[in-house]
Write an enzyme that holds these catalytic residues in place. Structure first.
Site, PDB file in Angstrom:
ATOM      1  N   ASP A 173       0.520 -39.660 -74.008  1.00  0.00           N
ATOM      2  CA  ASP A 173      -0.632 -39.697 -74.900  1.00  0.00           C
ATOM      3  C   ASP A 173      -0.337 -38.780 -76.079  1.00  0.00           C
ATOM      4  O   ASP A 173       0.644 -38.039 -76.086  1.00  0.00           O
ATOM      5  CB  ASP A 173      -1.917 -39.323 -74.177  1.00  0.00           C
ATOM      6  CG  ASP A 173      -1.892 -37.918 -73.580  1.00  0.00           C
ATOM      7  OD1 ASP A 173      -1.061 -37.113 -74.009  1.00  0.00           O
ATOM      8  OD2 ASP A 173      -2.711 -37.643 -72.699  1.00  0.00           O
TER       9      ASP A 173
ATOM     10  N   ASP B  41      -5.155 -44.942 -66.432  1.00  0.00           N
ATOM     11  CA  ASP B  41      -4.628 -43.644 -66.001  1.00  0.00           C
ATOM     12  C   ASP B  41      -5.797 -42.708 -65.760  1.00  0.00           C
ATOM     13  O   ASP B  41      -6.866 -42.866 -66.355  1.00  0.00           O
ATOM     14  CB  ASP B  41      -3.709 -43.028 -67.061  1.00  0.00           C
ATOM     15  CG  ASP B  41      -4.514 -42.323 -68.158  1.00  0.00           C
ATOM     16  OD1 ASP B  41      -4.653 -41.085 -68.070  1.00  0.00           O
ATOM     17  OD2 ASP B  41      -5.023 -43.001 -69.068  1.00  0.00           O
TER      18      ASP B  41
ATOM     19  N   CYS C 204      -5.337 -47.082 -43.500  1.00  0.00           N
ATOM     20  CA  CYS C 204      -4.248 -46.801 -44.452  1.00  0.00           C
ATOM     21  C   CYS C 204      -2.890 -46.823 -43.764  1.00  0.00           C
ATOM     22  O   CYS C 204      -2.738 -46.354 -42.634  1.00  0.00           O
ATOM     23  CB  CYS C 204      -4.485 -45.437 -45.106  1.00  0.00           C
ATOM     24  SG  CYS C 204      -3.227 -44.977 -46.320  1.00  0.00           S
TER      25      CYS C 204
ATOM     26  N   CYS D 206      -0.091 -45.419 -45.282  1.00  0.00           N
ATOM     27  CA  CYS D 206       0.816 -44.462 -45.915  1.00  0.00           C
ATOM     28  C   CYS D 206       1.420 -43.512 -44.880  1.00  0.00           C
ATOM     29  O   CYS D 206       0.909 -43.365 -43.763  1.00  0.00           O
ATOM     30  CB  CYS D 206       0.114 -43.681 -47.024  1.00  0.00           C
ATOM     31  SG  CYS D 206      -0.888 -42.267 -46.487  1.00  0.00           S
TER      32      CYS D 206
ATOM     33  N   CYS E  33      -0.965 -40.863 -43.328  1.00  0.00           N
ATOM     34  CA  CYS E  33      -1.913 -41.365 -42.323  1.00  0.00           C
ATOM     35  C   CYS E  33      -1.216 -41.779 -41.032  1.00  0.00           C
ATOM     36  O   CYS E  33      -1.823 -41.755 -39.963  1.00  0.00           O
ATOM     37  CB  CYS E  33      -2.713 -42.527 -42.904  1.00  0.00           C
ATOM     38  SG  CYS E  33      -3.915 -42.004 -44.155  1.00  0.00           S
TER      39      CYS E  33
ATOM     40  N   HIS F  70      -1.541 -39.180 -50.302  1.00  0.00           N
ATOM     41  CA  HIS F  70      -2.428 -40.223 -49.787  1.00  0.00           C
ATOM     42  C   HIS F  70      -3.275 -40.831 -50.906  1.00  0.00           C
ATOM     43  O   HIS F  70      -3.416 -42.070 -50.984  1.00  0.00           O
ATOM     44  CB  HIS F  70      -3.354 -39.653 -48.705  1.00  0.00           C
ATOM     45  CG  HIS F  70      -4.484 -40.578 -48.376  1.00  0.00           C
ATOM     46  ND1 HIS F  70      -4.334 -41.670 -47.550  1.00  0.00           N
ATOM     47  CD2 HIS F  70      -5.783 -40.589 -48.797  1.00  0.00           C
ATOM     48  CE1 HIS F  70      -5.488 -42.321 -47.472  1.00  0.00           C
ATOM     49  NE2 HIS F  70      -6.379 -41.680 -48.206  1.00  0.00           N
TER      50      HIS F  70
END
Length: 381
Positions: free
Chosen positions: A95, A269, A307, A309, A312, A338
């Site tokens: 940015d 974002d 989840c 991931c 988890c 996570h």
């Protein structure tokens, strides 16, 4: 001239403006709609680049203002740009630093030439103009760079918004003229105009005349009511070229991602997932969970039972709560990992739903499970 960043549409929802696409960049392809983790200081807080790769991140965002102050764009340039400096193989967006500068209300002065401000680190005087910002972003070497714009507050008078918009549009033209690496870095324009739809239309039309590689909608998620933000998006997005990426700046709560996609946005974002993670809050399929609450002290289930991931699959709520209460860095790393996974995985499901023309079904199912209340997600600090 061949553009360094191009957009390819793959599929479209038959009931909304949601679209599934692909953005081609010098550092790989970006499957859209996409959420971009924010790496303000050339790092996504607590996370290593290989962890982001493991999670499927395709592009990250860094901040021109902060990197200009330290370590300085010359250091980054000597390292081979942001990709070499932080050892990130994927695409990068920077940015302009305008939002950070304009948030320093007591430390800056705006004129048509640019913004004079004092560093929040040491108080040293600095000046951002469209030309100097382009020089900084050229040195940082991101694939996508943003024009210097003025992000007005909400609410603001129409007179203020009129002056601010004229300044932002003039700065967009100056940024394009000062851009020294147009074959390697794509310059995106930013549509401002506050809550006034006629100003938004004028901004979009005048920016499109500059024929930039992509366009962003700015000045939202700054305190306005959600219905107003969605109204502005629904009006503004169709004014932008269908064959170029559309980016909604600074938005990242799950509901806002769904609503933005529905209105034709490709890129998002926000600091939200990592910021709330550092305060012990995680996203789950059934809503946000504040792990520091006492009820998780002896809860040995995963953060989110739905989840997949690594966190988890490995750790319990009780263990991660213990880490957070003990101020152990690993706790911040696990919650951040996570939360980033949650949003990236959600966006992957959104992309698939658009391909299969069942986006609204996915949105409805997500809202029902997540317990969406219509309130803005808190960004804790």
């Amino acid at each position: 001239m061949k553009q360094p960043v191009t957009y390819e549409r793959i599929a479209r929802c038959s009931h909304t403006l949601a679209r599934r696409g692909r953005v081609h960049t010098p550092h790989g392809e970006i499957e859209t709609p996409v959420f971009m983790p924010v790496g303000t200081q050339a790092t996504v807080k607590t996370m290593a680049p290989w962890e982001l790769t493991e999670l499927g991140a395709q592009i990250i965002l860094s901040n021109t203002y902060h990197l200009h102050l330290r370590p300085g764009e010359d250091i980054v340039r000597q390292a081979g740009g942001l990709h070499g400096f932080m050892q990130w193989p994927g695409a990068v967006l920077t940015d302009s630093g305008g939002f950070q500068v304009f948030s320093l209300a007591s430390l800056r002065k705006i004129t048509d030439e640019g913004v004079a401000f004092r560093s929040h680190i040491d108080g040293s005087p600095r000046f951002f103009s469209p030309e100097s910002v382009m020089g900084i972003e050229n040195a940082l070497g991101a694939d996508i760079i943003m024009q210097l714009d003025e992000c007005p507050p909400y609410p603001a008078s129409r007179g203020y918004l009129r002056t601010s918009l004229d300044r932002t549009l003039a700065w967009a033209k100056r940024c394009k003229e000062a851009h020294r690496r147009p074959e390697e870095q794509a310059l995106f324009g930013i549509v401002q105009g506050g809550e006034h739809l006629d100003l938004r239309r004028e901004a979009a039309e005048r920016l499109v005349e500059l024929d930039l590689p992509g366009y962003a909608v700015g000045g939202l998620s700054v305190g306005e009511p959600k219905p107003l933000m969605y109204e502005i998006l629904a009006y503004t997005t169709p004014l932008l070229p269908a064959d170029k990426p559309r980016y909604l700046m600074g938005v990242g709560s799950p509901d806002d991602l769904f609503e933005g996609v529905e209105r034709g946005i490709d890129m998002f974002d926000c600091v939200l997932p990592t910021r709330i993670a550092r305060n012990g809050t995680v996203f789950t399929a059934t809503g946000k969970r504040v792990l520091k609450h006492a009820r998780y002290r002896d809860d040995f289930r995963p953060l989110d039972e739905a989840c997949s991931c690594r966190v988890c699959k490995t750790f319990s709520r009780a263990y991660i709560r213990h880490l957070l209460k003990a101020d152990e860095i690993l706790g911040l790393r696990l919650t951040s990992y996570h939360n980033v996974h949650f949003l990236l995985d959600m966006m992957a499901k959104i992309r698939k739903s658009i391909e299969e023309d069942r986006f609204l079904q996915l949105k409805r199912e997500f809202y029902e499970t997540y317990g969406y209340t219509g309130q803005r997600e808190d960004v804790l600090d």
